[in-house]
Structures are given as structure tokens and as C-alpha cells.
Write a protein that holds these residues in place. Structure first.
Motif, PDB file in Angstrom:
ATOM      1  N   LEU A   1      -3.852   4.856 -20.297  1.00 25.95           N
ATOM      2  CA  LEU A   1      -4.861   5.881 -20.042  1.00 25.95           C
ATOM      3  C   LEU A   1      -4.661   6.498 -18.663  1.00 25.95           C
ATOM      4  O   LEU A   1      -4.292   5.804 -17.712  1.00 25.95           O
ATOM      5  N   ALA A   2      -4.943   7.795 -18.572  1.00 24.61           N
ATOM      6  CA  ALA A   2      -4.963   8.498 -17.286  1.00 24.61           C
ATOM      7  C   ALA A   2      -6.040   9.569 -17.355  1.00 24.61           C
ATOM      8  O   ALA A   2      -6.339  10.092 -18.429  1.00 24.61           O
TER       9      ALA A   2
ATOM     10  N   GLY B   1     -11.473  15.644 -15.305  1.00 25.56           N
ATOM     11  CA  GLY B   1     -12.134  14.629 -16.108  1.00 25.56           C
ATOM     12  C   GLY B   1     -11.571  14.462 -17.505  1.00 25.56           C
ATOM     13  O   GLY B   1     -12.102  13.689 -18.293  1.00 25.56           O
ATOM     14  N   GLY B   2     -10.522  15.188 -17.828  1.00 27.47           N
ATOM     15  CA  GLY B   2      -9.884  15.012 -19.133  1.00 27.47           C
ATOM     16  C   GLY B   2      -9.202  13.655 -19.218  1.00 27.47           C
ATOM     17  O   GLY B   2      -8.601  13.191 -18.251  1.00 27.47           O
ATOM     18  N   VAL B   3      -9.313  13.003 -20.349  1.00 26.10           N
ATOM     19  CA  VAL B   3      -8.727  11.679 -20.552  1.00 26.10           C
ATOM     20  C   VAL B   3      -7.487  11.829 -21.424  1.00 26.10           C
ATOM     21  O   VAL B   3      -7.514  12.493 -22.467  1.00 26.10           O
ATOM     22  N   HIS B   4      -6.402  11.205 -20.993  1.00 25.59           N
ATOM     23  CA  HIS B   4      -5.124  11.275 -21.691  1.00 25.59           C
ATOM     24  C   HIS B   4      -4.732   9.858 -22.094  1.00 25.59           C
ATOM     25  O   HIS B   4      -4.721   8.958 -21.253  1.00 25.59           O
ATOM     26  N   MET B   5      -4.428   9.663 -23.364  1.00 23.56           N
ATOM     27  CA  MET B   5      -4.078   8.329 -23.855  1.00 23.56           C
ATOM     28  C   MET B   5      -2.754   8.392 -24.605  1.00 23.56           C
ATOM     29  O   MET B   5      -2.503   9.317 -25.373  1.00 23.56           O
TER      30      MET B   5
ATOM     31  N   SER C   1      -8.828  14.044 -24.607  1.00 21.80           N
ATOM     32  CA  SER C   1     -10.210  14.470 -24.789  1.00 21.80           C
ATOM     33  C   SER C   1     -10.648  15.208 -23.538  1.00 21.80           C
ATOM     34  O   SER C   1     -10.435  14.736 -22.422  1.00 21.80           O
ATOM     35  N   ASP C   2     -11.244  16.361 -23.742  1.00 19.74           N
ATOM     36  CA  ASP C   2     -11.753  17.144 -22.619  1.00 19.74           C
ATOM     37  C   ASP C   2     -13.256  16.994 -22.441  1.00 19.74           C
ATOM     38  O   ASP C   2     -13.821  17.587 -21.534  1.00 19.74           O
TER      39      ASP C   2
ATOM     40  N   CYS D   1     -16.538  10.483 -27.069  1.00 24.90           N
ATOM     41  CA  CYS D   1     -15.497  11.451 -26.730  1.00 24.90           C
ATOM     42  C   CYS D   1     -14.903  12.021 -28.012  1.00 24.90           C
ATOM     43  O   CYS D   1     -14.776  11.323 -29.004  1.00 24.90           O
ATOM     44  N   SER D   2     -14.559  13.286 -27.959  1.00 22.33           N
ATOM     45  CA  SER D   2     -13.871  13.918 -29.091  1.00 22.33           C
ATOM     46  C   SER D   2     -12.379  13.923 -28.789  1.00 22.33           C
ATOM     47  O   SER D   2     -11.956  14.510 -27.793  1.00 22.33           O
ATOM     48  N   TRP D   3     -11.610  13.279 -29.625  1.00 19.42           N
ATOM     49  CA  TRP D   3     -10.163  13.179 -29.415  1.00 19.42           C
ATOM     50  C   TRP D   3      -9.446  14.158 -30.336  1.00 19.42           C
ATOM     51  O   TRP D   3      -9.821  14.334 -31.484  1.00 19.42           O
TER      52      TRP D   3
END
Length: 184
Positions: A4-5, A10-14, A35-36, A47-49
Motif C-alpha cells: 500500500l502507498a 489521499g489516494g490509496v494505491h494497492m 481508490s480516490d 473505499c471505492s476501488w
């Protein structure tokens, strides 16, 4: 194990390795989702992925595994929203699907003209060999799980990983830490 980053907005990247079996052939691919709408105060399970995409762009049925992700928030005209760096162990160059090399997968959100510019399409990603060294695991089941990645102000990705290329060297029966860098 997923990586994860979080970017500056604040966007999450997996990223994660997905083991797919098609017609009896195992094919481990690196998947990316983001997810933004995971913001401070919201619950992670809300969260919406986006739909997962495969970011290793090889056309083989060989494994890629143990990804790690880092987001550089340094911007430029070619990377207006920074760069997403993913590093994984990759067997694309071994027909026997045994030895591996370290590969980097990168995307610059907002830089693509071919799609939405969100890194949610495989055509926005590029793949690059990080190290020419080919690692044979010496019939050990454990490869290690200590990979890392970071960047500098010049968008260089510094990558570290553990491997056993010196396994047969006198006095060495374990793993060592190696590293390399790539400039996007």
C-alpha cells in the motif's frame, strides 16, 4: 501480501500478486487497484476501488510476485501528478519459471493521452528491468520478503531486495541485501 502507498491527495494505491491458473498453467501476475475516496474520517471498508488491472506487461505465463509500491509526489511536465513505482520479483525471462529478476513497473497519473490518465489502464504502465542479475533460489522454498522502494527529488527509484545469489560462497549459507536504482 499486498503493498500500500498513499499519494499527496489521499489516494490509496494497492498492489498484490494474483495466482491465476488457466488451462492447468499457473501464472502469477501483479495487480494494481486504487481508490480516490479514502479520506480522513472515512472507513477503509467504504473505499471505492477500481477494477484490478495487470501491470506486468509480459506475454508469458510466468510468475511475478512479492510486489511493493511507492508513490513519488514530485511533479514535472512529464509527470504532473508524480509517479507510482512498483517493484516485484519477475520470472518472465525464464522459460522454466524458476529463476527471477527484479523488475520495476511505473505509471505517471495525468501523463497519458491514451486513456483517463489515472493509471487504471495497462497501457499507461511501463515495465523496466532493474537488475540484470538472474537469481536461482537454490531449491529453497523461502525467497525472502524484504523488498523496499523509495525515490529522490530527481525521480530515481531506489530498490532493495534480499536474495541468495552468494549461497554457495564459502561461509555464506543465507541471504544478502542488494539494491539498484532506475531513473524514469
Amino acid at each position: 501480501m499486498p503493498g500500500l502507498a498513499v499519494d499527496a491527495k489521499g489516494g490509496v494505491h494497492m498492489v498484490y500478486a494474483e495466482n491465476v491458473t488457466t488451462t492447468g498453467i499457473r501464472n502469477g501476475d501483479i495487480k494494481y487497484v486504487n481508490s480516490d475516496d479514502c479520506r480522513k474520517g472515512s472507513k477503509v471498508d467504504r473505499c471505492s476501488w477500481n477494477a484490478p488491472i495487470t501491470i506486468n506487461l509480459d506475454t508469458t505465463n510466468r510468475d511475478q510476485f512479492m510486489p511493493t509500491v511507492h508513490v513519488s509526489n514530485i511533479t514535472s511536465s512529464s509527470a504532473p501528478m508524480g509517479v507510482i513505482y512498483v517493484t516485484a520479483l519477475d520470472r518472465r525471462n525464464d522459460p522454466a519459471n524458476v529463476t527471477w529478476q527484479v523488475w520495476s513497473y511505473t505509471c505517471s497519473p495525468g501523463a497519458s493521452l491514451s486513456s483517463s490518465g489515472s493509471c487504471r489502464s495497462a497501457d499507461e504502465w511501463s515495465n523496466m528491468l532493474v537488475s540484470d542479475d538472474t537469481i536461482d533460489n537454490h531449491d529453497q522454498n523461502f525467497i525472502g520478503d524484504y523488498n523496499g522502494i523509495t525515490h529522490t527529488k530527481t525521480k530515481e527509484a531506489y530498490v532493495v531486495w534480499v536474495d541468495d545469489r552468494q549461497f554457495d560462497a564459502p561461509g555464506n549459507k543465507g541471504f544478502d541485501i542488494y539494491g539498484d536504482w532506475s531513473k524514469r
